[in-house]
Design a protein around this motif. Structure first.
Motif, PDB file in Angstrom:
ATOM      1  N   ARG A 282       1.824  -0.996   2.932  1.00 38.23           N
ATOM      2  CA  ARG A 282       2.430  -1.511   1.688  1.00 38.23           C
ATOM      3  C   ARG A 282       3.713  -2.281   1.978  1.00 38.23           C
ATOM      4  O   ARG A 282       3.954  -3.356   1.416  1.00 38.23           O
ATOM      5  CB  ARG A 282       2.703  -0.345   0.749  1.00 38.23           C
ATOM      6  CG  ARG A 282       3.482  -0.678  -0.494  1.00 38.23           C
ATOM      7  CD  ARG A 282       2.632  -1.425  -1.505  1.00 38.23           C
ATOM      8  NE  ARG A 282       3.431  -2.012  -2.549  1.00 38.23           N
ATOM      9  CZ  ARG A 282       3.787  -1.410  -3.659  1.00 38.23           C
ATOM     10  NH1 ARG A 282       3.406  -0.162  -3.881  1.00 38.23           N
ATOM     11  NH2 ARG A 282       4.503  -2.028  -4.559  1.00 38.23           N
TER      12      ARG A 282
ATOM     13  N   ASP B  13       1.836  -6.109  -0.275  1.00 33.31           N
ATOM     14  CA  ASP B  13       0.637  -6.355  -1.055  1.00 33.31           C
ATOM     15  C   ASP B  13       0.053  -5.022  -1.496  1.00 33.31           C
ATOM     16  O   ASP B  13      -0.382  -4.218  -0.667  1.00 33.31           O
ATOM     17  CB  ASP B  13      -0.371  -7.141  -0.201  1.00 33.31           C
ATOM     18  CG  ASP B  13      -1.611  -7.538  -0.960  1.00 33.31           C
ATOM     19  OD1 ASP B  13      -1.632  -7.415  -2.195  1.00 33.31           O
ATOM     20  OD2 ASP B  13      -2.575  -7.985  -0.303  1.00 33.31           O
ATOM     21  N   ARG B  14       0.040  -4.779  -2.798  1.00 29.56           N
ATOM     22  CA  ARG B  14      -0.558  -3.546  -3.314  1.00 29.56           C
ATOM     23  C   ARG B  14      -2.045  -3.482  -2.992  1.00 29.56           C
ATOM     24  O   ARG B  14      -2.596  -2.417  -2.774  1.00 29.56           O
ATOM     25  CB  ARG B  14      -0.394  -3.459  -4.825  1.00 29.56           C
ATOM     26  CG  ARG B  14       0.977  -3.182  -5.298  1.00 29.56           C
ATOM     27  CD  ARG B  14       0.992  -3.107  -6.817  1.00 29.56           C
ATOM     28  NE  ARG B  14       2.326  -3.255  -7.324  1.00 29.56           N
ATOM     29  CZ  ARG B  14       3.141  -2.246  -7.587  1.00 29.56           C
ATOM     30  NH1 ARG B  14       2.745  -1.027  -7.377  1.00 29.56           N
ATOM     31  NH2 ARG B  14       4.345  -2.471  -8.059  1.00 29.56           N
ATOM     32  N   TRP B  15      -2.706  -4.639  -2.990  1.00 29.90           N
ATOM     33  CA  TRP B  15      -4.142  -4.655  -2.761  1.00 29.90           C
ATOM     34  C   TRP B  15      -4.499  -4.240  -1.342  1.00 29.90           C
ATOM     35  O   TRP B  15      -5.524  -3.584  -1.127  1.00 29.90           O
ATOM     36  CB  TRP B  15      -4.714  -6.028  -3.092  1.00 29.90           C
ATOM     37  CG  TRP B  15      -4.603  -6.318  -4.558  1.00 29.90           C
ATOM     38  CD1 TRP B  15      -3.661  -7.091  -5.171  1.00 29.90           C
ATOM     39  CD2 TRP B  15      -5.427  -5.788  -5.595  1.00 29.90           C
ATOM     40  NE1 TRP B  15      -3.860  -7.082  -6.524  1.00 29.90           N
ATOM     41  CE2 TRP B  15      -4.941  -6.296  -6.818  1.00 29.90           C
ATOM     42  CE3 TRP B  15      -6.528  -4.954  -5.616  1.00 29.90           C
ATOM     43  CZ2 TRP B  15      -5.521  -5.989  -8.031  1.00 29.90           C
ATOM     44  CZ3 TRP B  15      -7.104  -4.648  -6.832  1.00 29.90           C
ATOM     45  CH2 TRP B  15      -6.599  -5.163  -8.026  1.00 29.90           C
TER      46      TRP B  15
ATOM     47  N   ALA C  81      -2.709  -2.137   0.450  1.00 23.17           N
ATOM     48  CA  ALA C  81      -2.497  -0.686   0.459  1.00 23.17           C
ATOM     49  C   ALA C  81      -3.623   0.030  -0.284  1.00 23.17           C
ATOM     50  O   ALA C  81      -4.075   1.095   0.147  1.00 23.17           O
ATOM     51  CB  ALA C  81      -1.142  -0.348  -0.163  1.00 23.17           C
ATOM     52  N   LEU C  82      -4.087  -0.562  -1.379  1.00 24.86           N
ATOM     53  CA  LEU C  82      -5.210   0.036  -2.106  1.00 24.86           C
ATOM     54  C   LEU C  82      -6.475   0.033  -1.256  1.00 24.86           C
ATOM     55  O   LEU C  82      -7.214   1.019  -1.233  1.00 24.86           O
ATOM     56  CB  LEU C  82      -5.460  -0.721  -3.411  1.00 24.86           C
ATOM     57  CG  LEU C  82      -6.624  -0.215  -4.255  1.00 24.86           C
ATOM     58  CD1 LEU C  82      -6.384   1.216  -4.708  1.00 24.86           C
ATOM     59  CD2 LEU C  82      -6.849  -1.119  -5.445  1.00 24.86           C
TER      60      LEU C  82
ATOM     61  N   ILE D  65       0.614   3.143  -4.158  1.00 24.36           N
ATOM     62  CA  ILE D  65       0.215   1.986  -4.947  1.00 24.36           C
ATOM     63  C   ILE D  65       1.122   1.820  -6.168  1.00 24.36           C
ATOM     64  O   ILE D  65       1.513   0.712  -6.521  1.00 24.36           O
ATOM     65  CB  ILE D  65      -1.256   2.109  -5.413  1.00 24.36           C
ATOM     66  CG1 ILE D  65      -2.194   2.216  -4.227  1.00 24.36           C
ATOM     67  CG2 ILE D  65      -1.657   0.943  -6.301  1.00 24.36           C
ATOM     68  CD1 ILE D  65      -2.114   1.079  -3.272  1.00 24.36           C
ATOM     69  N   ALA D  66       1.490   2.912  -6.799  1.00 28.81           N
ATOM     70  CA  ALA D  66       2.295   2.835  -8.023  1.00 28.81           C
ATOM     71  C   ALA D  66       3.787   2.639  -7.759  1.00 28.81           C
ATOM     72  O   ALA D  66       4.528   2.348  -8.689  1.00 28.81           O
ATOM     73  CB  ALA D  66       2.086   4.105  -8.844  1.00 28.81           C
ATOM     74  N   TRP D  67       4.209   2.789  -6.515  1.00 33.02           N
ATOM     75  CA  TRP D  67       5.632   2.643  -6.212  1.00 33.02           C
ATOM     76  C   TRP D  67       6.084   1.241  -6.612  1.00 33.02           C
ATOM     77  O   TRP D  67       5.435   0.263  -6.284  1.00 33.02           O
ATOM     78  CB  TRP D  67       5.869   2.879  -4.726  1.00 33.02           C
ATOM     79  CG  TRP D  67       7.285   3.171  -4.415  1.00 33.02           C
ATOM     80  CD1 TRP D  67       8.229   2.287  -4.005  1.00 33.02           C
ATOM     81  CD2 TRP D  67       7.935   4.431  -4.503  1.00 33.02           C
ATOM     82  NE1 TRP D  67       9.422   2.920  -3.826  1.00 33.02           N
ATOM     83  CE2 TRP D  67       9.278   4.241  -4.130  1.00 33.02           C
ATOM     84  CE3 TRP D  67       7.511   5.697  -4.878  1.00 33.02           C
ATOM     85  CZ2 TRP D  67      10.194   5.278  -4.122  1.00 33.02           C
ATOM     86  CZ3 TRP D  67       8.424   6.727  -4.862  1.00 33.02           C
ATOM     87  CH2 TRP D  67       9.740   6.516  -4.490  1.00 33.02           C
TER      88      TRP D  67
ATOM     89  N   GLU E 181       7.949  -2.412  -6.898  1.00 32.14           N
ATOM     90  CA  GLU E 181       8.352  -3.419  -5.921  1.00 32.14           C
ATOM     91  C   GLU E 181       9.858  -3.338  -5.706  1.00 32.14           C
ATOM     92  O   GLU E 181      10.601  -2.982  -6.612  1.00 32.14           O
ATOM     93  CB  GLU E 181       8.005  -4.820  -6.423  1.00 32.14           C
ATOM     94  CG  GLU E 181       6.533  -5.070  -6.586  1.00 32.14           C
ATOM     95  CD  GLU E 181       5.823  -5.234  -5.261  1.00 32.14           C
ATOM     96  OE1 GLU E 181       6.438  -5.710  -4.297  1.00 32.14           O
ATOM     97  OE2 GLU E 181       4.641  -4.884  -5.209  1.00 32.14           O
TER      98      GLU E 181
END
Length: 123
Positions: A56, A61-63, A65-66, A111-113, A115
């Protein structure tokens, strides 16, 4: 533009595969106890959390990490069931339950952390 899109998809694919490797390693290692201490579980949780956070933070990029988290969760799900020979890798013990619940929680937190917001200096 097309090469950027392909690079992102390639990053997500690699992140998924490496996440699955981490999930598999954690699924196998979480049962190791050193006396009364669940050393395998602790190391598996720390390793997966550190890798998720690294993906992350380094890719921003959240994606990605997802994708990593989905790989971890899929490996945990696949190897948690009964194998074709009747063997079980994740027995229904307290360590198995903690491992099975912790992986999706780690993914959700990373993911929810929010930016990182950089403060801009007003002129």
């Amino acid at each position: 533009m097309r090469s950027l899109r392909l690079a992102r998809l390639g990053t997500w694919l690699i992140a998924f595969v490496v996440g699955a490797v981490y999930g598999l390693a954690g699924t196998i290692a979480h049962t190791y106890f050193l006396g009364w201490f669940p050393l395998g579980l602790v190391l598996a949780i720390i390793g997966c959390a550190a890798f998720l956070a690294a993906v992350r933070l380094l890719t921003m990029d959240r994606w990605a990490a997802l994708s990593t988290g989905l790989g971890m969760m899929l490996a945990t799900l696949i190897f948690s069931g009964t194998g074709p020979g009747g063997s079980v890798i994740v027995p229904e013990t307290s360590a198995g339950v903690v491992w099975t619940i912790t992986v999706p929680l780690l993914v959700a937190v990373v993911i929810a952390w929010p930016e990182r917001v950089r403060a801009t200096r007003e002129s």
